[in-house]
Write a protein that holds these residues in place. Structure first.
Motif, PDB file in Angstrom:
ATOM      1  N   UNK A   1      39.507  24.375  58.559  1.00 51.56           N
ATOM      2  CA  UNK A   1      39.865  25.152  59.749  1.00 51.56           C
ATOM      3  C   UNK A   1      41.308  25.631  59.609  1.00 51.56           C
ATOM      4  N   UNK A   2      41.603  26.765  60.185  1.00 53.72           N
ATOM      5  CA  UNK A   2      42.980  27.258  60.192  1.00 53.72           C
ATOM      6  C   UNK A   2      43.800  26.452  61.193  1.00 53.72           C
ATOM      7  N   UNK A   3      45.052  26.355  60.921  1.00 56.64           N
ATOM      8  CA  UNK A   3      46.031  25.795  61.867  1.00 56.64           C
ATOM      9  C   UNK A   3      45.769  24.387  62.349  1.00 56.64           C
ATOM     10  N   UNK A   4      45.255  23.497  61.540  1.00 56.42           N
ATOM     11  CA  UNK A   4      45.046  22.143  62.069  1.00 56.42           C
ATOM     12  C   UNK A   4      46.354  21.472  62.469  1.00 56.42           C
ATOM     13  N   UNK A   5      47.410  21.727  61.704  1.00 56.91           N
ATOM     14  CA  UNK A   5      48.688  21.095  62.008  1.00 56.91           C
ATOM     15  C   UNK A   5      49.197  21.546  63.364  1.00 56.91           C
ATOM     16  N   UNK A   6      49.095  22.834  63.585  1.00 54.52           N
ATOM     17  CA  UNK A   6      49.574  23.394  64.851  1.00 54.52           C
ATOM     18  C   UNK A   6      48.774  22.806  66.026  1.00 54.52           C
ATOM     19  N   UNK A   7      47.467  22.641  65.828  1.00 54.59           N
ATOM     20  CA  UNK A   7      46.628  22.095  66.897  1.00 54.59           C
ATOM     21  C   UNK A   7      47.052  20.669  67.221  1.00 54.59           C
ATOM     22  N   UNK A   8      47.292  19.887  66.183  1.00 51.14           N
ATOM     23  CA  UNK A   8      47.725  18.505  66.386  1.00 51.14           C
ATOM     24  C   UNK A   8      49.055  18.466  67.129  1.00 51.14           C
ATOM     25  N   UNK A   9      49.963  19.364  66.744  1.00 49.36           N
ATOM     26  CA  UNK A   9      51.272  19.395  67.413  1.00 49.36           C
ATOM     27  C   UNK A   9      51.122  19.677  68.904  1.00 49.36           C
ATOM     28  N   UNK A  10      50.307  20.677  69.224  1.00 49.38           N
ATOM     29  CA  UNK A  10      50.123  21.049  70.628  1.00 49.38           C
ATOM     30  C   UNK A  10      49.461  19.904  71.373  1.00 49.38           C
ATOM     31  N   UNK A  11      48.471  19.285  70.740  1.00 49.88           N
ATOM     32  CA  UNK A  11      47.769  18.180  71.384  1.00 49.88           C
ATOM     33  C   UNK A  11      48.742  17.041  71.674  1.00 49.88           C
ATOM     34  N   UNK A  12      49.602  16.750  70.715  1.00 44.84           N
ATOM     35  CA  UNK A  12      50.567  15.672  70.930  1.00 44.84           C
ATOM     36  C   UNK A  12      51.505  15.994  72.084  1.00 44.84           C
ATOM     37  N   UNK A  13      51.878  17.260  72.203  1.00 44.91           N
ATOM     38  CA  UNK A  13      52.773  17.656  73.285  1.00 44.91           C
ATOM     39  C   UNK A  13      52.083  17.468  74.642  1.00 44.91           C
ATOM     40  N   UNK A  14      50.801  17.868  74.698  1.00 48.09           N
ATOM     41  CA  UNK A  14      50.038  17.712  75.936  1.00 48.09           C
ATOM     42  C   UNK A  14      49.916  16.226  76.290  1.00 48.09           C
ATOM     43  N   UNK A  15      49.644  15.412  75.273  1.00 50.77           N
ATOM     44  CA  UNK A  15      49.491  13.981  75.527  1.00 50.77           C
ATOM     45  C   UNK A  15      50.799  13.382  76.013  1.00 50.77           C
TER      46      UNK A  15
ATOM     47  N   UNK B  10      45.682  28.358  70.927  1.00 44.88           N
ATOM     48  CA  UNK B  10      45.378  27.652  69.674  1.00 44.88           C
ATOM     49  C   UNK B  10      43.898  27.351  69.610  1.00 44.88           C
ATOM     50  N   UNK B  11      43.324  26.911  70.742  1.00 49.73           N
ATOM     51  CA  UNK B  11      41.911  26.572  70.776  1.00 49.73           C
ATOM     52  C   UNK B  11      41.066  27.800  70.438  1.00 49.73           C
ATOM     53  N   UNK B  12      41.462  28.942  70.987  1.00 47.49           N
ATOM     54  CA  UNK B  12      40.710  30.164  70.713  1.00 47.49           C
ATOM     55  C   UNK B  12      40.777  30.523  69.241  1.00 47.49           C
ATOM     56  N   UNK B  13      41.935  30.282  68.628  1.00 43.38           N
ATOM     57  CA  UNK B  13      42.084  30.590  67.206  1.00 43.38           C
ATOM     58  C   UNK B  13      41.172  29.682  66.375  1.00 43.38           C
ATOM     59  N   UNK B  14      41.134  28.404  66.733  1.00 39.12           N
ATOM     60  CA  UNK B  14      40.271  27.463  66.019  1.00 39.12           C
ATOM     61  C   UNK B  14      38.807  27.862  66.181  1.00 39.12           C
ATOM     62  N   UNK B  15      38.448  28.255  67.399  1.00 41.88           N
ATOM     63  CA  UNK B  15      37.066  28.656  67.644  1.00 41.88           C
ATOM     64  C   UNK B  15      36.704  29.901  66.847  1.00 41.88           C
ATOM     65  N   UNK B  16      37.633  30.856  66.798  1.00 42.52           N
ATOM     66  CA  UNK B  16      37.355  32.084  66.062  1.00 42.52           C
ATOM     67  C   UNK B  16      37.130  31.761  64.588  1.00 42.52           C
TER      68      UNK B  16
END
Lengths: 232, 232
Positions: A1-15, B10-16
């Motif tokens: 998947x594209x951008x897994x690192x970015x997703x993890x970063x955002x998720x950590x921020x939300x958490x 980010x979620x939309x990008x992952x989904x795409x």
């Protein structure tokens, strides 16, 4: 998947943000002297039936309220209203878990000091709710005898983040061929020493020892509800 | 919560990205002539038991294989191996759903043209898997008679993204006081006209009409498995 690192970063921020809100909630709950219990499980494990039974049995002696989370419908709040306790529904849309901020918004206008117990029923999901602190004192994970004895092994994180396991629908144990020893071994494997209660919201089996446990826990946290010994 | 907009982006990008991988998978499946069926449900609705029964009943006549997703353990792959069909486990760690890329990686080395049917059992979850196309031809959503008749109303998205509903554990209907009319009304409310099959993997009830349906669907997609009429 594209951008897994970015997703993890955002998720950590939300958490992290969730943890801040949860911490503030926990302080408010403590100041108000309310003992907060959350329930997590698969969809259909019997959270609402168990909660209805708890509210109904506790209400004559304690001041109880509940928030219930679902993606859609206010079915659960309407069911629980039969207990006569104040209940509010949180609908999450497409979000697979409750977050502390949803709880904060849902209790708006309630005087928390008027409750001894507040129950938070999460969205039915054995994965996502594990990561979100709601400021609760005690987290219960339910799994029903119909679900398969290895659920704790398959969903270890939610069992690790819960305090107590509730084996629900115990009245169906025989019809399902439920293997108690195997279920307890699964729990013990992921969370050694975890306290387990077997209950049936339908027949009432096991409610008394669980409610005694709950009120003793609440008393130790200085919740205001003091039940006569042996009454619950 | 902080950064909700960013999270959605980010979620939309992952989904795409997932959709692109899923589209490529779908093309590979079609070229290979394999008919791909995915299963979604709550944890414990009986996906694995149903799948084991399907594999066992189809295998003498068709070439079948399966991928099974769980956060942890290879319990399901080991269970399904009893059917003698090739089965691979995908463990997702903390991820609450399968993604197309996990499927792509898991089929690595398999000659897809050697299969008539490939089954994809998702992680037990009624929320997250809804958003992820896996390149399948047919998506089945299961819900068991033990879960409560209003599950479709509470989890509408997963019912909307599925093609067919399977009411599982029908052998427990009486013990649970299952209200069939209410369940069907719930399905109809969120997905008018949705085809519904009632099955019991334990007793075999309802397997024959479902497998007939499945093989007729596969034939219409030019899958290579041609079953003698009335045999399944």
């Amino acid at each position: 998947m594209a951008s897994p690192t970015r997703l993890v970063e955002v998720r950590q921020k939300v958490l992290k943000q969730n943890d801040l809100v949860a911490r503030a909630l926990r302080e408010r709950f403590q100041e108000a002297g309310v003992y907060v219990v959350s329930l997590v499980s698969s969809p259909g494990s019997g959270k609402t039936a168990f909660l209805e039974r708890m509210l109904t049995e506790l209400r004559p002696r304690c001041r109880v309220g509940a928030l219930v989370g679902d993606l859609a419908t206010d079915n659960d709040a309407r069911r629980l209203a039969r207990s006569q306790a104040p209940v509010r529904q949180i609908t999450t849309g497409t979000v697979c878990h409750l977050e502390a901020d949803m709880v904060r918004a849902a209790i708006d206008g309630w005087d928390l000091s008027e409750f001894d117990f507040l129950f938070l029923e999460n969205v039915g999901n054995l994965v996502c709710p594990a990561s979100y602190d709601l400021g609760e004192n005690l987290r219960l994970v339910l799994f029903s005898v119909t679900e398969g004895e290895d659920k704790p092994l398959k969903y270890p994180t939610i069992f690790n983040t819960a305090d107590v396991a509730i084996v629900s629908k115990i009245d169906l144990a025989e019809a399902c061929g439920f293997d108690r020893a195997s279920a307890l071994t699964s729990i013990e494997a992921v969370r050694p020493g975890m306290q387990v209660f077997e209950v049936s919201a339908k027949t009432g089996h096991g409610m008394e020892p669980f409610l005694s446990f709950l009120t003793s826990q609440a008393s130790s946290k200085k919740a205001r509800c003091q039940l006569a010994e042996g009454r619950v």
